[in-house]
Design a protein around this motif. Structure first.
Motif, short mmCIF file in Angstrom:
data_model
loop_
_atom_site.label_atom_id
_atom_site.label_comp_id
_atom_site.label_asym_id
_atom_site.label_seq_id
_atom_site.Cartn_x
_atom_site.Cartn_y
_atom_site.Cartn_z
N GLU A 147 0.81 -1.21 0.00
CA GLU A 147 0.00 0.00 0.00
C GLU A 147 0.85 1.26 0.00
N ASP A 148 1.97 1.25 0.71
CA ASP A 148 2.78 2.46 0.84
C ASP A 148 3.78 2.65 -0.30
N LYS A 149 3.92 1.68 -1.17
CA LYS A 149 4.90 1.75 -2.25
C LYS A 149 4.22 2.26 -3.52
N PRO A 150 4.76 3.30 -4.14
CA PRO A 150 4.15 3.79 -5.38
C PRO A 150 4.37 2.81 -6.53
N GLU A 151 3.41 2.77 -7.43
CA GLU A 151 3.50 1.90 -8.60
C GLU A 151 4.55 2.47 -9.56
N SER A 152 5.53 1.64 -9.90
CA SER A 152 6.62 2.14 -10.72
C SER A 152 6.62 1.55 -12.12
N GLY A 153 5.56 0.90 -12.53
CA GLY A 153 5.52 0.34 -13.87
C GLY A 153 4.37 -0.63 -14.01
N ALA A 154 4.16 -1.07 -15.23
CA ALA A 154 3.02 -1.93 -15.50
C ALA A 154 3.17 -3.31 -14.87
N CYS A 155 4.34 -3.87 -14.89
CA CYS A 155 4.56 -5.23 -14.40
C CYS A 155 5.46 -5.24 -13.17
N ALA A 156 5.47 -4.17 -12.42
CA ALA A 156 6.40 -4.04 -11.30
C ALA A 156 6.13 -5.06 -10.20
N GLY A 157 4.88 -5.35 -9.94
CA GLY A 157 4.55 -6.31 -8.88
C GLY A 157 5.02 -7.71 -9.22
N VAL A 158 4.79 -8.14 -10.45
CA VAL A 158 5.21 -9.47 -10.88
C VAL A 158 6.73 -9.55 -10.91
N LYS A 159 7.37 -8.49 -11.36
CA LYS A 159 8.84 -8.47 -11.44
C LYS A 159 9.45 -8.57 -10.05
N GLU A 160 8.87 -7.85 -9.10
CA GLU A 160 9.41 -7.88 -7.74
C GLU A 160 9.20 -9.24 -7.09
N ASP A 161 8.04 -9.85 -7.32
CA ASP A 161 7.79 -11.18 -6.78
C ASP A 161 8.69 -12.23 -7.41
N LEU A 162 8.98 -12.09 -8.69
CA LEU A 162 9.90 -13.02 -9.36
C LEU A 162 11.30 -12.90 -8.76
N GLY A 163 11.76 -11.69 -8.54
CA GLY A 163 13.07 -11.49 -7.93
C GLY A 163 13.14 -12.05 -6.51
N ALA A 164 12.07 -11.84 -5.74
CA ALA A 164 12.04 -12.36 -4.37
C ALA A 164 12.01 -13.89 -4.37
N CYS A 165 11.27 -14.48 -5.29
CA CYS A 165 11.21 -15.94 -5.39
C CYS A 165 12.58 -16.51 -5.72
N LEU A 166 13.28 -15.88 -6.65
CA LEU A 166 14.60 -16.37 -7.02
C LEU A 166 15.60 -16.22 -5.88
N LEU A 167 15.51 -15.12 -5.16
CA LEU A 167 16.44 -14.91 -4.05
C LEU A 167 16.20 -15.89 -2.91
N ARG A 168 14.97 -16.39 -2.76
CA ARG A 168 14.64 -17.37 -1.72
C ARG A 168 14.87 -18.81 -2.17
N SER A 169 15.17 -19.03 -3.45
CA SER A 169 15.29 -20.40 -3.95
C SER A 169 16.59 -21.04 -3.47
N ASP A 170 16.58 -22.37 -3.42
CA ASP A 170 17.77 -23.12 -3.01
C ASP A 170 18.90 -22.96 -4.01
N CYS A 171 18.55 -22.70 -5.24
CA CYS A 171 19.56 -22.52 -6.29
C CYS A 171 20.50 -21.37 -5.94
N VAL A 172 19.96 -20.29 -5.43
CA VAL A 172 20.78 -19.12 -5.09
C VAL A 172 21.37 -19.27 -3.70
N LEU A 173 20.55 -19.69 -2.74
CA LEU A 173 21.01 -19.73 -1.35
C LEU A 173 22.06 -20.81 -1.10
N GLN A 174 21.81 -22.02 -1.55
CA GLN A 174 22.71 -23.12 -1.21
C GLN A 174 23.78 -23.35 -2.27
#
Length: 74
Positions: free
Chosen positions: A6-33
């Motif tokens: 709610e407090d974050k301004p919309e910065s583009g058409a696909c910003a939400g999906v892009k941010e969730d994709l980045g968060a998913c990749l950063l939490r994946s075992d591929c990156v972490l382990q």
């Protein structure tokens, strides 16, 4: 799994999906382990559903029919 801000301004058409994709990749075992880069993990097929959603959102921006249907994604 979408995350809404709610407090974050919309910065583009696909910003939400892009941010969730980045968060998913950063939490994946591929990156972490295994210590691989985000690009390598995407090529291996991690977070495939979010990657497809991001692709559909970007493609709907170029589609002339989206004027009537609206953009895909969140």
């Amino acid at each position: 799994m979408p995350r809404y801000y709610e407090d974050k301004p919309e910065s583009g058409a696909c910003a939400g999906v892009k941010e969730d994709l980045g968060a998913c990749l950063l939490r994946s075992d591929c990156v972490l382990q295994e210590g691989k880069s985000l690009r390598q993990c995407l090529k291996e097929g991690h977070c495939r559903a979010l990657q497809y959603s991001f692709f559909e959102c970007k493609r709907s921006m170029l589609d002339a029919r989206s004027r009537f249907r609206g953009r895909k994604g969140y």
